[in-house]
Design a protein around this motif. Structure first.
Motif, mmCIF file in Angstrom:
data_model
loop_
_atom_site.group_PDB
_atom_site.id
_atom_site.type_symbol
_atom_site.label_atom_id
_atom_site.label_comp_id
_atom_site.label_asym_id
_atom_site.label_seq_id
_atom_site.Cartn_x
_atom_site.Cartn_y
_atom_site.Cartn_z
ATOM 1 N N HIS A 1 1.063 -1.186 0.132
ATOM 2 C CA HIS A 1 0.155 0.128 0.110
ATOM 3 C C HIS A 1 0.630 1.223 0.062
ATOM 4 C CE1 HIS A 1 -0.196 -1.416 4.233
ATOM 5 N NE2 HIS A 1 0.809 -0.199 4.404
ATOM 6 N N LEU A 2 2.152 0.997 0.154
ATOM 7 C CA LEU A 2 2.994 2.146 -0.081
ATOM 8 C C LEU A 2 3.561 2.483 -1.405
ATOM 9 C CD1 LEU A 2 5.486 1.254 3.181
ATOM 10 C CD2 LEU A 2 3.276 3.112 2.876
ATOM 11 N N LEU A 3 2.958 1.648 -2.433
ATOM 12 C CA LEU A 3 2.963 1.934 -3.834
ATOM 13 C C LEU A 3 2.198 2.305 -4.450
ATOM 14 C CD1 LEU A 3 5.474 0.166 -3.069
ATOM 15 C CD2 LEU A 3 5.143 -1.324 -5.312
ATOM 16 N N ALA B 1 -4.879 10.977 3.394
ATOM 17 C CA ALA B 1 -4.647 12.539 3.437
ATOM 18 C C ALA B 1 -3.507 12.820 4.383
ATOM 19 C CB ALA B 1 -5.796 13.328 3.556
ATOM 20 N N HIS B 2 -3.665 12.117 5.562
ATOM 21 C CA HIS B 2 -2.880 12.458 6.636
ATOM 22 C C HIS B 2 -1.294 11.953 6.165
ATOM 23 C CE1 HIS B 2 -0.657 12.956 10.633
ATOM 24 N NE2 HIS B 2 -0.629 11.606 10.718
ATOM 25 N N VAL C 1 6.013 9.519 1.295
ATOM 26 C CA VAL C 1 5.308 8.535 0.875
ATOM 27 C C VAL C 1 3.985 8.335 1.190
ATOM 28 C CG1 VAL C 1 5.565 5.751 0.782
ATOM 29 C CG2 VAL C 1 7.708 7.101 1.121
ATOM 30 N N GLY C 2 2.952 8.322 0.100
ATOM 31 C CA GLY C 2 1.689 8.275 0.407
ATOM 32 C C GLY C 2 0.951 6.736 0.654
ATOM 33 N N ILE C 3 0.122 6.702 1.270
ATOM 34 C CA ILE C 3 -0.485 5.401 1.724
ATOM 35 C C ILE C 3 -1.729 5.319 0.713
ATOM 36 C CG2 ILE C 3 -1.561 3.841 3.451
ATOM 37 C CD1 ILE C 3 0.003 5.035 5.416
ATOM 38 N N HIS C 4 -1.994 4.223 0.127
ATOM 39 C CA HIS C 4 -2.903 3.763 -0.767
ATOM 40 C C HIS C 4 -3.820 2.679 -0.496
ATOM 41 C CE1 HIS C 4 -0.689 6.562 -3.480
ATOM 42 N NE2 HIS C 4 0.467 5.815 -3.268
#
Length: 269
Positions: free
Chosen positions: A162-164, A206-207, A214-217
């Motif tokens: 989920h970091l990708l 969003a946080h 690195v966004g979380i998806h």
């Protein structure tokens, strides 16, 4: 700000890291103030977030025990994070001291601390590598001499895919790893999901974008199931984290229908 002795040179202590935020959620000590503040803010947004972290660690322990009991004698833990109680090598080498474990993480703090605690353990090691570059990662893993890709491997992709982003093609990355391992290998995947709690998933996503580079998806169930394409899913399939083969009530950190994570194990035939 003083740099802790365990922090490698060059680590940005003003930028939160997913691995160190996760460590903070689990009550670990290898994180910076920026990571603790980000973790606390995430808990304010979703108060039961620490239960998710505990649930994920419990799944990891159950999955690696299942793989070891199924005959796997070498593990490649990609996105392993910062070591905490109940690490993969502790679990599996308690079953068979000869089992080999290679930890892989992109975070230099995670890799450095892993190497520190593994000193004296000739059957476990840690390297820095990037899941987004699977060929390079596999070459580095092979170069350690710890993983023999001519034999079945237990691939662990726990709380990392989920970091990708979609642009990083996580499904293809799993397929590339599958192509590199022998039949009889297994993969264990856990992944954050928007399936049960889309509003909370949106807040946390969003946080993460605000606090970390690195966004979380968060993905729905179909998106996570697709990561097992080409693998034979082991019962009970892709399910909520605490529902995957719980061994006792202690594994039920999250109430059914409330988990923010899905997980499963597959076998290459």
């Amino acid at each position: 700000m003083d740099r802790p002795a365990w922090a490698p040179e060059g680590v940005d202590m003003q930028q939160a890291s997913p691995a160190r935020m996760y460590d903070a959620l689990l009550g670990g000590s290898h994180n910076f103030d920026i990571d603790r503040r980000a973790a606390e803010m995430a808990k304010k947004l979703v108060p039961d977030l620490p239960r998710l972290a505990l649930s994920n660690r419990a799944f990891l322990r159950r999955a690696v025990r299942f793989l070891a009991d199924s005959g796997i004698r070498q593990f490649l833990d990609i996105g392993s994070g910062i070591p905490t109680a109940g690490n993969v090598h502790e679990v599996v080498q308690g079953i068979d001291p000869e089992i080999r474990v290679l930890y892989v993480d992109i975070d230099p703090v995670a890799a450095a601390h892993s190497r520190a605690i593994l000193q004296g353990n000739s059957r476990a090691a840690a390297i820095e590598a990037d899941l987004r570059k699977p060929a390079e990662l596999l070459d580095r893993a092979s170069d350690t001499g710890l993983i023999n890709f001519d034999q079945p491997v237990g691939l662990l992709l726990v709380a990392v895919l989920h970091l990708l982003s979609d642009g990083d093609e996580p499904i293809k990355k799993v397929a590339d790893l599958r192509a590199a391992v022998e039949p009889g290998s297994y993969v264990a995947i856990s992944h954050l999901t928007s399936e049960m709690r889309p509003e909370d998933a949106g807040k946390l996503g969003a946080h993460a974008t605000d606090e970390s580079r690195v966004g979380i998806h968060f993905r729905n169930r179909d998106g996570i199931v697709a990561m097992f394409d080409g693998w034979d899913l082991i019962e009970p399939g892709v399910v909520e984290l605490p529902v995957w083969r719980p061994e006792s009530e202690r594994d039920l950190h999250e109430a059914p229908g409330r988990s923010l994570g899905l997980a499963g194990v597959g076998r290459k035939v």
